[in-house]
Motif scaffolding. Structure first.
Motif, PDB file in Angstrom:
ATOM      1  N   TYR A  10       0.799  -1.226   0.000  1.00 48.68           N
ATOM      2  CA  TYR A  10       0.000   0.000   0.000  1.00 48.68           C
ATOM      3  C   TYR A  10       0.835   1.283   0.000  1.00 48.68           C
ATOM      4  N   ALA A  11       2.122   1.174   0.191  1.00 51.91           N
ATOM      5  CA  ALA A  11       2.963   2.361   0.337  1.00 51.91           C
ATOM      6  C   ALA A  11       3.126   3.108  -0.985  1.00 51.91           C
ATOM      7  N   ASN A  12       3.613   4.348  -0.864  1.00 51.56           N
ATOM      8  CA  ASN A  12       3.916   5.176  -2.030  1.00 51.56           C
ATOM      9  C   ASN A  12       5.004   4.495  -2.861  1.00 51.56           C
ATOM     10  N   LEU A  13       4.827   4.452  -4.180  1.00 51.02           N
ATOM     11  CA  LEU A  13       5.781   3.776  -5.053  1.00 51.02           C
ATOM     12  C   LEU A  13       7.189   4.341  -4.922  1.00 51.02           C
ATOM     13  N   PHE A  14       7.299   5.634  -4.671  1.00 59.00           N
ATOM     14  CA  PHE A  14       8.614   6.253  -4.583  1.00 59.00           C
ATOM     15  C   PHE A  14       9.387   5.804  -3.343  1.00 59.00           C
ATOM     16  N   ARG A  15       8.701   5.155  -2.436  1.00 56.57           N
ATOM     17  CA  ARG A  15       9.363   4.665  -1.229  1.00 56.57           C
ATOM     18  C   ARG A  15       9.806   3.199  -1.356  1.00 56.57           C
ATOM     19  N   LEU A  16       9.448   2.553  -2.460  1.00 54.62           N
ATOM     20  CA  LEU A  16       9.663   1.110  -2.568  1.00 54.62           C
ATOM     21  C   LEU A  16      11.038   0.660  -3.071  1.00 54.62           C
ATOM     22  N   PRO A  17      11.758   1.401  -3.896  1.00 50.53           N
ATOM     23  CA  PRO A  17      13.035   0.885  -4.429  1.00 50.53           C
ATOM     24  C   PRO A  17      13.980   0.279  -3.401  1.00 50.53           C
ATOM     25  N   PRO A  18      14.147   0.858  -2.209  1.00 50.84           N
ATOM     26  CA  PRO A  18      15.063   0.228  -1.242  1.00 50.84           C
ATOM     27  C   PRO A  18      14.645  -1.190  -0.845  1.00 50.84           C
ATOM     28  N   LEU A  19      13.355  -1.494  -0.978  1.00 47.56           N
ATOM     29  CA  LEU A  19      12.874  -2.812  -0.569  1.00 47.56           C
ATOM     30  C   LEU A  19      13.301  -3.915  -1.545  1.00 47.56           C
ATOM     31  N   LEU A  20      13.788  -3.548  -2.726  1.00 45.20           N
ATOM     32  CA  LEU A  20      14.290  -4.561  -3.655  1.00 45.20           C
ATOM     33  C   LEU A  20      15.546  -5.233  -3.116  1.00 45.20           C
ATOM     34  N   SER A  21      16.149  -4.633  -2.111  1.00 44.19           N
ATOM     35  CA  SER A  21      17.338  -5.209  -1.464  1.00 44.19           C
ATOM     36  C   SER A  21      17.024  -5.731  -0.068  1.00 44.19           C
ATOM     37  N   ASP A  22      15.745  -5.822   0.273  1.00 44.35           N
ATOM     38  CA  ASP A  22      15.351  -6.298   1.595  1.00 44.35           C
ATOM     39  C   ASP A  22      15.859  -7.731   1.812  1.00 44.35           C
ATOM     40  N   PRO A  23      16.276  -8.076   3.009  1.00 43.21           N
ATOM     41  CA  PRO A  23      16.764  -9.443   3.263  1.00 43.21           C
ATOM     42  C   PRO A  23      15.684 -10.515   3.147  1.00 43.21           C
ATOM     43  N   GLU A  24      14.413 -10.128   3.228  1.00 44.50           N
ATOM     44  CA  GLU A  24      13.331 -11.104   3.147  1.00 44.50           C
ATOM     45  C   GLU A  24      12.745 -11.165   1.737  1.00 44.50           C
ATOM     46  N   PRO A  25      12.690 -12.359   1.135  1.00 47.71           N
ATOM     47  CA  PRO A  25      12.175 -12.482  -0.238  1.00 47.71           C
ATOM     48  C   PRO A  25      10.722 -12.044  -0.377  1.00 47.71           C
ATOM     49  N   GLU A  26       9.914 -12.221   0.652  1.00 44.91           N
ATOM     50  CA  GLU A  26       8.515 -11.813   0.567  1.00 44.91           C
ATOM     51  C   GLU A  26       8.393 -10.310   0.361  1.00 44.91           C
ATOM     52  N   VAL A  27       9.272  -9.570   0.997  1.00 44.86           N
ATOM     53  CA  VAL A  27       9.263  -8.115   0.844  1.00 44.86           C
ATOM     54  C   VAL A  27       9.756  -7.735  -0.548  1.00 44.86           C
ATOM     55  N   ARG A  28      10.845  -8.370  -0.998  1.00 43.13           N
ATOM     56  CA  ARG A  28      11.371  -8.079  -2.333  1.00 43.13           C
ATOM     57  C   ARG A  28      10.337  -8.414  -3.412  1.00 43.13           C
ATOM     58  N   ALA A  29       9.633  -9.525  -3.226  1.00 44.34           N
ATOM     59  CA  ALA A  29       8.625  -9.926  -4.207  1.00 44.34           C
ATOM     60  C   ALA A  29       7.507  -8.897  -4.304  1.00 44.34           C
ATOM     61  N   MET A  30       7.060  -8.375  -3.166  1.00 45.69           N
ATOM     62  CA  MET A  30       5.977  -7.390  -3.189  1.00 45.69           C
ATOM     63  C   MET A  30       6.427  -6.111  -3.873  1.00 45.69           C
ATOM     64  N   ALA A  31       7.653  -5.678  -3.589  1.00 44.70           N
ATOM     65  CA  ALA A  31       8.167  -4.479  -4.245  1.00 44.70           C
ATOM     66  C   ALA A  31       8.297  -4.714  -5.749  1.00 44.70           C
ATOM     67  N   THR A  32       8.707  -5.923  -6.127  1.00 43.21           N
ATOM     68  CA  THR A  32       8.860  -6.273  -7.546  1.00 43.21           C
ATOM     69  C   THR A  32       7.517  -6.229  -8.265  1.00 43.21           C
ATOM     70  N   LEU A  33       6.474  -6.641  -7.597  1.00 40.71           N
ATOM     71  CA  LEU A  33       5.149  -6.658  -8.207  1.00 40.71           C
ATOM     72  C   LEU A  33       4.593  -5.258  -8.437  1.00 40.71           C
ATOM     73  N   ARG A  34       5.106  -4.275  -7.705  1.00 40.36           N
ATOM     74  CA  ARG A  34       4.516  -2.940  -7.781  1.00 40.36           C
ATOM     75  C   ARG A  34       5.352  -1.924  -8.550  1.00 40.36           C
ATOM     76  N   LEU A  35       6.650  -2.066  -8.543  1.00 39.52           N
ATOM     77  CA  LEU A  35       7.502  -1.064  -9.175  1.00 39.52           C
ATOM     78  C   LEU A  35       7.473  -1.169 -10.704  1.00 39.52           C
ATOM     79  N   PRO A  36       7.787  -0.091 -11.403  1.00 36.23           N
ATOM     80  CA  PRO A  36       7.816  -0.126 -12.876  1.00 36.23           C
ATOM     81  C   PRO A  36       8.834  -1.141 -13.395  1.00 36.23           C
TER      82      PRO A  36
END
Length: 286
Positions: free
Chosen positions: A76-102
């Motif tokens: 639900y977060a703002n897209l501009f806040r998501l890029p750092p999550l692509l490096s999150d240690p948890e795959p579930e977080v990285r997957a969610m960011a991947t599904l939303r970012l351009p």
């Protein structure tokens, strides 16, 4: 139901107390409830309910120490806040960011170490960006890619080691390339081929070794081409062939019983079932 009945504990296993929460005002408005919709709960479903009802608060939880909260917030977060999550240690977080970012921000995620993240990337990318997925070790990544890649890329995957991947190729590949898949070793792949193959090429599968493939052929092939299937070893296929042929008047002669051929015998010649007469003995009398 079981989730709603579970004890309300936080991600460290401690009991949740609403009076210690920063969202008492929200609680008073009925926008959250302990054991139902709570950002502090360790159960992902309860965290999700809280964020769904209060999406404007998601940005505050992108760096929460509990990964379920970060993953939920990323939805639900703002897209501009998501890029750092692509490096999150948890795959579930990285997957969610991947599904939303351009797409241009997630191309490298197709090579992520986690299968779920690569599946998420394959479900978003297009064209040449899917090339790394063709040789992925996880068949679900390859299937996801095959379902999205351009038709002109599919011949590259028609010999995939997994029959489920090849079945998806058979469902989408250009019809001009489909006959080559008639010889696939897996009958379920060949059945997919039989369902799409042009009618004038279905004869390639009339004598297939698998009942399911031949039955699909019997359902689709032109009535004039059904004659060989009248002698099929499987009764349902023979019946289907006969039923379809019977609906075409000019093919009625195909189903007519063959007349019995009577052969005239020469009365002077011995019958086949009769033995020739005994020959007289040529031994001299004693």
């Amino acid at each position: 139901m079981d989730d709603d009945l579970a004890v309300a504990l936080d991600w460290k296993g401690r009991p949740i107390r609403c009076r210690e929460c920063d969202h008492q005002a929200i609680n008073a408005m009925g926008l959250c409830a302990k054991g139902k919709a709570c950002i502090r709960d360790r159960r992902a479903r309860r965290v999700e309910r809280f964020l769904k009802g209060n999406p404007d608060l998601a940005d505050q939880y992108l760096d929460h120490p509990y990964f379920e909260v970060r993953a939920g917030a990323a939805r639900y977060a703002n897209l501009f806040r998501l890029p750092p999550l692509l490096s999150d240690p948890e795959p579930e977080v990285r997957a969610m960011a991947t599904l939303r970012l351009p797409e241009d921000r997630i191309r490298h995620m197709i090579r992520d170490e986690d299968t779920d993240v690569r599946i998420a990337a394959a479900s978003r990318l297009k064209g040449a960006d899917l090339m790394p997925a063709i040789d992925d070790e996880a068949y679900m990544v390859r299937i996801t890619a095959v379902r999205r890649m351009p038709i002109e890329m599919l011949p590259l995957v028609r010999h995939d080691p997994d029959p489920e991947v090849r079945a998806w190729v058979a469902r989408r590949i250009d019809l001009r390339a489909l006959p080559d898949m008639c010889f696939d070793i897996d009958p379920l792949v060949r059945r997919e081929v039989a369902q799409r193959l042009p009618l004038d090429q279905l004869r390639l599968l009339v004598t297939d070794s698998d009942f399911r493939v031949r039955f699909t052929v019997a359902e689709r092939i032109a009535e004039e081409e059904l004659v060989p299937l009248l002698e099929d070893p499987e009764v349902p296929i023979r019946e289907l062939a006969r039923e379809r042929i019977a609906q075409v008047p000019h093919l009625a002669h195909v189903l007519s019983p063959r007349p019995t051929v009577l052969r005239l015998l020469d009365p002077s010649s011995p019958s086949e079932d009769q033995s020739p007469p005994d020959q007289p003995s040529k031994e001299p009398r004693r």
